[in-house]
Write an enzyme that holds these catalytic residues in place. Structure first.
Site, short mmCIF file in Angstrom:
data_model
loop_
_atom_site.label_atom_id
_atom_site.label_comp_id
_atom_site.label_asym_id
_atom_site.label_seq_id
_atom_site.Cartn_x
_atom_site.Cartn_y
_atom_site.Cartn_z
N SER A 101 -55.21 70.09 55.23
CA SER A 101 -54.22 70.23 55.51
C SER A 101 -53.05 69.61 54.98
CB SER A 101 -53.45 69.61 57.37
OG SER A 101 -53.52 68.97 57.10
N ARG B 247 -73.29 55.79 43.85
CA ARG B 247 -72.65 56.59 43.77
C ARG B 247 -71.93 57.19 43.08
NH1 ARG B 247 -68.73 56.33 48.29
NH2 ARG B 247 -69.79 55.13 50.13
N MET C 161 -63.11 61.57 51.61
CA MET C 161 -63.72 61.04 52.76
C MET C 161 -64.46 59.30 51.76
SD MET C 161 -62.22 61.14 55.52
CE MET C 161 -62.51 59.88 56.46
N LEU D 21 -64.53 55.62 45.84
CA LEU D 21 -64.10 56.09 44.89
C LEU D 21 -64.30 54.31 43.79
CD1 LEU D 21 -61.56 58.48 43.51
CD2 LEU D 21 -64.03 59.61 44.02
N ASN E 221 -53.39 58.91 46.43
CA ASN E 221 -53.96 59.22 48.16
C ASN E 221 -53.06 58.62 48.74
OD1 ASN E 221 -56.46 59.58 49.97
ND2 ASN E 221 -55.90 57.23 50.68
N HIS F 79 -52.42 58.45 53.00
CA HIS F 79 -53.69 56.87 53.72
C HIS F 79 -52.32 57.18 55.37
CE1 HIS F 79 -56.40 54.67 56.19
NE2 HIS F 79 -54.77 53.77 56.39
N THR G 121 -56.58 52.02 43.34
CA THR G 121 -57.13 51.26 41.72
C THR G 121 -58.22 50.76 42.55
OG1 THR G 121 -56.35 49.42 43.70
CG2 THR G 121 -54.45 50.63 41.22
N ASP H 233 -57.80 51.46 49.73
CA ASP H 233 -56.34 51.89 49.53
C ASP H 233 -55.38 50.84 49.54
OD1 ASP H 233 -56.83 54.23 51.34
OD2 ASP H 233 -57.53 53.21 53.28
N GLU I 197 -47.18 63.55 56.68
CA GLU I 197 -47.96 63.37 55.60
C GLU I 197 -47.74 64.58 54.70
OE1 GLU I 197 -52.42 62.49 56.13
OE2 GLU I 197 -51.31 61.74 57.99
C1 GRF Z 1 -55.18 62.78 56.74
O1 GRF Z 1 -54.21 62.42 57.88
C2 GRF Z 1 -55.36 61.84 55.80
O2 GRF Z 1 -54.52 61.13 55.43
C3 GRF Z 1 -56.85 60.88 55.48
O3 GRF Z 1 -57.63 62.62 56.21
C4 GRF Z 1 -56.48 63.55 57.27
C5 GRF Z 1 -56.51 64.25 55.84
O4 GRF Z 1 -56.40 65.85 56.95
N1 GRF Z 1 -57.21 60.32 54.59
P1 GRF Z 1 -56.36 66.86 55.85
O5 GRF Z 1 -57.72 67.40 55.37
O6 GRF Z 1 -55.62 67.42 54.54
O7 GRF Z 1 -55.87 68.17 56.75
#
Ligand code: GRF
Length: 207
Positions: free
Chosen positions: A16, A65, A90, A93, A108, A110, A142, A147, A176
């Site tokens: 999203s 990784r 998820m 890095l 990113n 968060h 970084t 985060d 977001e």
């Molecule tokens: C979001 O809440 C983002 O902040 C977190 O994971 C979620 C991802 O949602 N890191 P989407 O895949 O962008 O819908």
């Protein structure tokens, strides 16, 4: 930031935030080059529906990784990506991946007001702590603390009596979607800049 950045978006889930960024792509002085996921995520379909190259790079069981990151980097490099946007990616890095880009070229989002509640289950952490305000943070990535990078933008939402993780998450998600595009728009327009480990707003006329 010059020349015009070529964005590679890393995703893992529903996409999203990716969709919200693509809705506002016309406002960003940057081009979307490709989308990469570590799984066959719905977000890849969001990208394909917009005509963007979208590639899953699955994790191989037991691999380091850096080995997985190396394959992700190959995809990004094949699309001439110069700027990485994490949108629900998820995986943490490593310095290997982060060091492949100049400072200030990976962002990113968060779902908390960092530095509060980094890492997983941000909404659960916020509810358990009983905060009355939460929100979303856009930050540079970084090496070091997860985060923990310099903050470009934050937006708040109230935590309401009776909230559970789902209701709080959906209220935060709505902001977001706004704040990520706002922050990237300002960054690519040169209205935000990274200096001495902090993000500064560039005043009109300042060089
Ligand atoms: C979001 O809440 C983002 O902040 C977190 O994971 C979620 C991802 O949602 N890191 P989407 O895949 O962008 O819908």
């Amino acid at each position: 930031m010059s020349p015009r950045p070529r964005i590679g978006v890393l995703v893992s889930g529903r996409g999203s935030n990716l969709a919200a960024l693509l809705r506002r792509r016309g406002e960003l002085a940057a081009d979307f080059a490709c989308v990469v996921s570590n799984t066959e995520a719905p977000a890849l379909e969001v990208a394909r529906a917009q005509g963007l190259p979208a590639v899953a790079v699955p994790v191989v069981r037991g691999e380091a990784r850096e080995a997985h990151e190396g394959r992700v980097l190959e995809v990004l490099q094949a699309h001439d990506v110069t700027f990485v946007v994490l949108a629900g990616y998820m995986r943490v890095l490593t310095p290997f991946f982060i060091g492949a880009f100049p400072a200030g070229h990976i962002t990113n989002i968060h779902p908390s007001l960092l530095p509060a509640f980094p890492g997983l289950h941000a909404h659960r952490q916020a509810l358990e702590r009983g905060v009355k305000v939460s929100g979303a943070t856009v930050h540079f990535v970084t090496p070091g603390d997860v985060d923990g990078g310099p903050i470009l933008a934050q937006r708040t939402v109230p935590v309401l009596a009776g909230d559970d993780e789902d209701t709080l998450a959906s209220r935060v998600l709505a902001v977001e979607h706004q704040v990520y595009a706002d922050a990237l728009s300002a960054l690519f327009a040169g209205r935000l800049m990274l200096r001495d480990g902090r993000v500064w707003e560039v005043a009109l006329g300042e060089v």
